[in-house]
Design a protein around this motif. Structure first.
Motif, PDB file in Angstrom:
ATOM      1  N   SER A  93       3.664   3.599  -2.810  1.00  0.00           N
ATOM      2  CA  SER A  93       2.413   4.130  -2.240  1.00  0.00           C
ATOM      3  C   SER A  93       1.448   3.033  -1.819  1.00  0.00           C
ATOM      4  CB  SER A  93       1.723   5.027  -3.270  1.00  0.00           C
ATOM      5  OG  SER A  93       1.431   4.287  -4.454  1.00  0.00           O
ATOM      6  N   ARG A  94       1.783   1.749  -2.104  1.00  0.00           N
ATOM      7  CA  ARG A  94       0.783   0.707  -1.881  1.00  0.00           C
ATOM      8  C   ARG A  94       1.261  -0.504  -1.066  1.00  0.00           C
ATOM      9  NH1 ARG A  94       0.033   2.755  -6.895  1.00  0.00           N
ATOM     10  NH2 ARG A  94       1.389   1.268  -7.932  1.00  0.00           N
ATOM     11  N   HIS A  95       2.553  -0.692  -0.867  1.00  0.00           N
ATOM     12  CA  HIS A  95       3.027  -1.905  -0.197  1.00  0.00           C
ATOM     13  C   HIS A  95       2.933  -1.798   1.324  1.00  0.00           C
ATOM     14  CE1 HIS A  95       4.807  -2.855  -4.154  1.00  0.00           C
ATOM     15  NE2 HIS A  95       4.640  -4.092  -3.739  1.00  0.00           N
ATOM     16  N   VAL A 206      -3.548   0.578 -11.402  1.00  0.00           N
ATOM     17  CA  VAL A 206      -3.383  -0.021 -10.078  1.00  0.00           C
ATOM     18  C   VAL A 206      -4.237  -1.286  -9.973  1.00  0.00           C
ATOM     19  CG1 VAL A 206      -3.634   0.324  -7.596  1.00  0.00           C
ATOM     20  CG2 VAL A 206      -2.947   2.240  -9.067  1.00  0.00           C
ATOM     21  N   ARG A 240      -5.732  -1.007  -0.122  1.00  0.00           N
ATOM     22  CA  ARG A 240      -5.549  -0.507  -1.487  1.00  0.00           C
ATOM     23  C   ARG A 240      -6.878  -0.057  -2.098  1.00  0.00           C
ATOM     24  NH1 ARG A 240      -1.751  -3.649  -5.786  1.00  0.00           N
ATOM     25  NH2 ARG A 240      -0.420  -3.521  -3.956  1.00  0.00           N
ATOM     26  N   SER A 250      -2.025   7.312  -1.990  1.00  0.00           N
ATOM     27  CA  SER A 250      -1.302   6.323  -1.206  1.00  0.00           C
ATOM     28  C   SER A 250      -2.218   5.686  -0.183  1.00  0.00           C
ATOM     29  CB  SER A 250      -0.113   6.985  -0.488  1.00  0.00           C
ATOM     30  OG  SER A 250       0.418   6.157   0.527  1.00  0.00           O
ATOM     31  N   VAL A 251      -1.904   4.430   0.192  1.00  0.00           N
ATOM     32  CA  VAL A 251      -2.660   3.761   1.252  1.00  0.00           C
ATOM     33  C   VAL A 251      -2.427   4.457   2.591  1.00  0.00           C
ATOM     34  CG1 VAL A 251      -2.672   1.492   0.134  1.00  0.00           C
ATOM     35  CG2 VAL A 251      -0.776   2.102   1.662  1.00  0.00           C
TER      36      VAL A 251
END
Length: 638
Positions: A93-95, A206, A240, A250-251
Motif C-alpha cells: 500500500s505504500r511503495h 507505518v 505516505r 494506501s498511497v
C-alpha cells in the motif's frame, strides 16, 4: 487510518503539505532549496534516491555550502541499483518508484537535539498526530538519541524501541552514513498486532519520518571514518504522509494517484472484459506512467542501457499490465493518456512538466506503439514455449535460457518481464542458461569488434596483445603538440612495437589510430632497409599501452632509440572531423533537446559518423535545421 486530530490549518493536499513543511523550517532559518533532478552527479548511485543526495558533497566536507541549514522537497526514484522498490509496487500500500521526499538538513550546524525537537513539533502541532499514537525507534548504540526523545519531547517512554540494522542508514555501499531515528504512526489495533514497530506489523505501524544522524563515511574497504562535522539528514515521504493524514489505507487512495486510479478504472470499464480488472495492475500502470513522465523530464530516453533501460522497463511493465486489464481492446494507448493526466495534475508544483509536455508525450507515444507491435508476437512465442513444456510428462516447469534470450534479443522483452509472465503460469526461469546465451552474444560482439579494429574502425584494447604487453608502463603520449617524437623501444612483437613515448594517437572514442613511420636513430648503416618501418595502425595493446602496428616484422630491439613520425596531413583531416562530431552533437541538442547523447562515433580522415538515441525518426525539416546550424557554426570559424 490512525487516531489523528484535526489541527488548525492542517494540510490536506500535496501542495499544502509541501508549503507547510518548507514554511515550518524556513521559520527556523533553513534555506529553501529547489528539488534537484532525478539524475545525480554521483557515480555510486543510478538515481536521486533520497533528499540528501544533492547535498552529499557538503556532508563529506568536500564542498562548503553557502548556508548551514536547508529544507527541500526532493524528487526521488527507486527503481534501479541498491535502492530498488520495483517488485513491491502495486503489491503493497505504500511503495512507489517515483515519489517526493520532504527533508530538513544541517551541515555541521545543529545536531540530534534540534532535529528531534522539531520533528516532534511538526508531527504533533502541524500534522496533528496524537502523541500516544507516535512510536520512535533508535539505533541500539544510540543512548544519546533515546535520552533526548525522553527529555525534549512528551513521547510515551514505553513507545521508544531500539533496533539494529533498520536504524542505521547508508546512502550506498560507500558514502555518508550514520544511526537514525524513525517515527511511526500507530493506525490502531484493527490493523494488526500491537507491541510497536519492533513487534507489530507494517500495516499497523507505518514509518513516516526518518531522522539520520550523519556522522560517518563508509569506505570501499568496509571501514568507516568520522565526517568533518556531524550533520542532519531527514526524510519524510510526501505521498505516505498524505495517506496517513487522510486516514487512507494506501498511497493510491489519495492525491494525484487516486485521481489517476479513477482514470484507469474508467478505461477498464469500457474494455471488453470487465473481469480483467485487478488492483495490482491498476496501481502498476498508474505508478509507472507517472514515473516515466518525470524521468523523461530529466533528460532520460528509453534505451537498453543504464537509466534508459530503467525507463524502458517501467514503460513496458505498464504496457504489460494495461494489456492484462484489456485496455487495448478499446483504447489505442494506455500509458500515454495516464502520463498526460499526471502532467496536468502536477504542473502547478512542477511547471517544467507542462513546458516539456509535448516532448514527454511524444517519447512515450513512440515507445508504447513500438512495444505494442512486438508484445503480441513475443507473448505468442512465450505461450507456445509454456504450452509445450506443460504438455510434457516432466514435472519440471522451467523456461529454457534459449527461449528467454530469444524473447530478450528479438522481441525486446526484459528478463524481469518474461519472469513476471512466466511466474503467473507457475513457471521458473533458467537464469544460468540465459546468462550463457548472453555471454555467447557478447563474445560474438567482441569478435566483431576485433575484426573492425583490424580495419581501423574499432575502439578499445586489442585482446590478442594483452598477454605479451600487460605489465608494461603507461605510454607517454606527446602527439597533441608534436607530430615527431623520440622514444625508446620497450617491446617488440612480430607485427609491431611499443615505445615509452610516442606521437601516435591510439584508436579511442571512435577516432581512428594514426599511421606513419618509425625510424632508428644513430644507425651505423644508413642503407639498412630495416632502419625504418611503416606504421599502418595504432591501437591500445593493453590498458594505456600504445601498440604501433607495422606492415612487416620490425627489425628493432628493446632499448633502441627511434623517431616516431605520424602522417601529419592525415591527422589534421581526422582532427577536423573530430571537431565536427562535437558541432553535430551540439546542433542535435539545440534542435531535438538535451536528451541527445552519443551512442557511438567514427572519426576518420575522410568522413565521420555520429550515433545517437532519439525517440523517433528525424523529419526532413529537422535534418535541414541541424545542417544549417552546423554550417553556420563552421562558417563562423571560431
Amino acid at each position: 487510518m490512525g487516531k489523528t486530530v484535526t489541527a488548525k490549518a492542517k494540510p490536506t493536499s500535496a501542495s499544502e503539505l509541501r508549503k507547510a513543511f518548507t514554511d515550518f523550517f524556513a521559520e527556523r532559518e533553513h534555506k529553501e532549496v529547489a528539488s534537484a533532478g532525478l539524475v545525480p552527479p554521483d557515480p555510486t548511485i543510478m538515481f536521486t534516491v533520497a533528499g540528501m543526495v544533492p547535498f552529499k558533497q557538503y556532508f563529506l566536507g568536500l564542498e562548503t555550502p553557502q548556508y548551514k541549514r536547508a529544507v527541500s522537497v526532493q524528487k526521488c526514484l527507486r527503481a534501479g541499483g541498491k535502492h530498488n522498490d520495483l517488485e513491491e509496487i502495486g503489491r503493497t500500500s505504500r511503495h512507489l518508484s517515483f515519489f517526493e521526499m520532504l527533508g530538513n538538513f544541517s551541515f555541521g550546524d545543529y545536531f540530534k537535539e534540534d532535529a528531534i525537537i522539531w520533528a516532534w513539533e511538526f508531527s504533533t502541532k502541524v500534522l496533528g498526530f496524537l502523541r500516544e499514537d507516535i512510536w520512535v525507534t533508535v539505533h541500539i548504540s544510540d543512548d544519546e538519541a533515546e535520552k533526548l526523545w525522553l527529555e525534549k519531547t512528551d513521547v510515551v517512554p514505553e513507545q521508544i524501541q531500539k533496533l539494529d540494522e533498520p536504524n542505521y542508514w547508508k546512502m550506498a555501499d560507500t558514502g555518508p552514513c550514520g544511526p537514525c531515528s524513525e517515527l511511526y504512526l500507530d493506525r490502531g489495533e484493527e490493523y494488526g498486532k500491537g507491541g510497536g514497530p519492533a513487534i507489530g506489523g507494517h500495516d499497523r505501524f507505518v514509518e513516516f519520518w526518518n531522522l539520520v544522524f550523519m556522522q560517518f563515511e563508509q569506505k570501499e574497504d568496509g571501514s568507516q571514518v568520522e565526517l568533518p562535522n556531524p550533520s542532519i539528514d531527514t526524510g519524510a515521504g510526501l505521498e505516505r504522509l498524505l495517506a496517513l493524514m487522510a486516514g487512507a489505507d494506501s498511497v493510491f487512495d489519495v492525491g494525484d494517484l487516486a485521481i489517476l486510479i479513477e482514470e484507469v478504472k474508467s478505461m477498464v470499464a469500457s474494455a471488453k472484459n470487465k473481469e480483467a480488472s485487478t488492483e495490482i495492475s491498476q496501481r502498476i500502470l498508474v505508478e509507472h506512467s507517472r514515473a516515466a513522465a518525470f524521468l523523461i523530464l530529466d533528460g532520460i530516453v528509453p534505451s537498453n542501457e543504464d537509466r534508459g533501460y530503467v525507463l524502458r522497463r517501467l514503460v513496458r511493465r505498464a504496457i504489460r499490465h494495461a494489456q492484462l486489464l484489456e485496455i487495448y481492446s478499446t483504447h489505442k494507448n494506455a500509458v500515454l493518456p495516464l502520463a498526460k493526466k499526471a502532467i496536468e495534475l502536477a504542473k502547478d508544483d512542477h511547471p517544467k512538466l507542462a513546458e516539456n509536455a509535448d516532448k514527454i508525450l511524444s517519447i512515450l507515444e513512440n515507445e508504447e506503439s513500438r512495444f505494442l507491435k512486438t508484445l503480441s508476437a513475443g507473448q505468442e512465442l512465450l505461450e507456445k514455449e509454456i504450452a509445450q513444456i506443460a504438455s510434457q510428462s516432466s514435472k519440471s516447469k522451467v523456461l529454457s535460457g534459449k527461449a528467454i534470450f530469444t524473447l530478450h534479443d528479438t522481441y525486446g522483452f526484459p528478463y524481469d518481464l518474461t519472469e513476471e509472465i512466466a511466474k503467473d503460469e507457475g513457471f521458473e526461469l533458467d537464469r544460468q542458461g540465459f546468462e550463457k546465451e548472453m555471454e555467447a552474444q557478447r563474445e560474438r560482439a567482441r569478435q566483431d569488434h576485433s575484426s573492425k579494429s583490424k580495419e581501423g574502425k574499432g575502439v578499445g584494447v586489442q585482446v590478442e596483445y594483452l598477454k605479451e604487453l600487460t605489465g608494461l608502463p603507461k605510454t607517454e603520449f606527446l602527439g597533441n603538440a608534436n607530430y615527431n617524437v623520440e622514444g625508446k623501444v620497450l617491446a617488440v612483437l612480430s607485427d609491431g612495437v611499443v615505445l615509452d613515448k610516442t606521437s601516435f594517437y591510439a584508436e579511442a572514442g571512435g577516432q581512428v589510430g594514426d599511421i606513419g613511420r618509425l625510424s632508428k636513430l644513430n644507425s651505423k648503416n644508413d642503407d639498412n632497409p630495416k632502419k625504418s618501418i611503416d606504421v599502418i595502425d595504432t591501437q591500445y595493446g593493453a590498458p594505456e599501452v600504445v601498440f604501433h602496428k607495422t606492415d612487416d616484422s620490425p627489425a628493432f630491439e628493446v632499448g633502441d632509440e627511434v623517431l616516431a613520425e605520424i602522417d601529419g596531413g592525415r591527422r589534421d583531416s581526422t582532427r577536423k572531423h573530430h571537431t565536427a562530431t562535437h558541432i553535430i552533437h551540439w546542433a542535435l541538442k539545440q534542435i531535438l533537446g538535451d536528451h541527445i547523447s552519443p551512442q557511438g562515433s567514427l572519426v576518420e580522415p575522410t568522413r565521420l559518423r555520429f550515433d545517437f538515441s532519439h525517440f523517433q525518426a528525424l523529419t526532413q525539416e529537422e535534418i535541414a535545421a541541424i545542417e544549417d546550424l552546423c554550417n553556420e557554426e563552421i562558417l563562423s570559424n571560431q
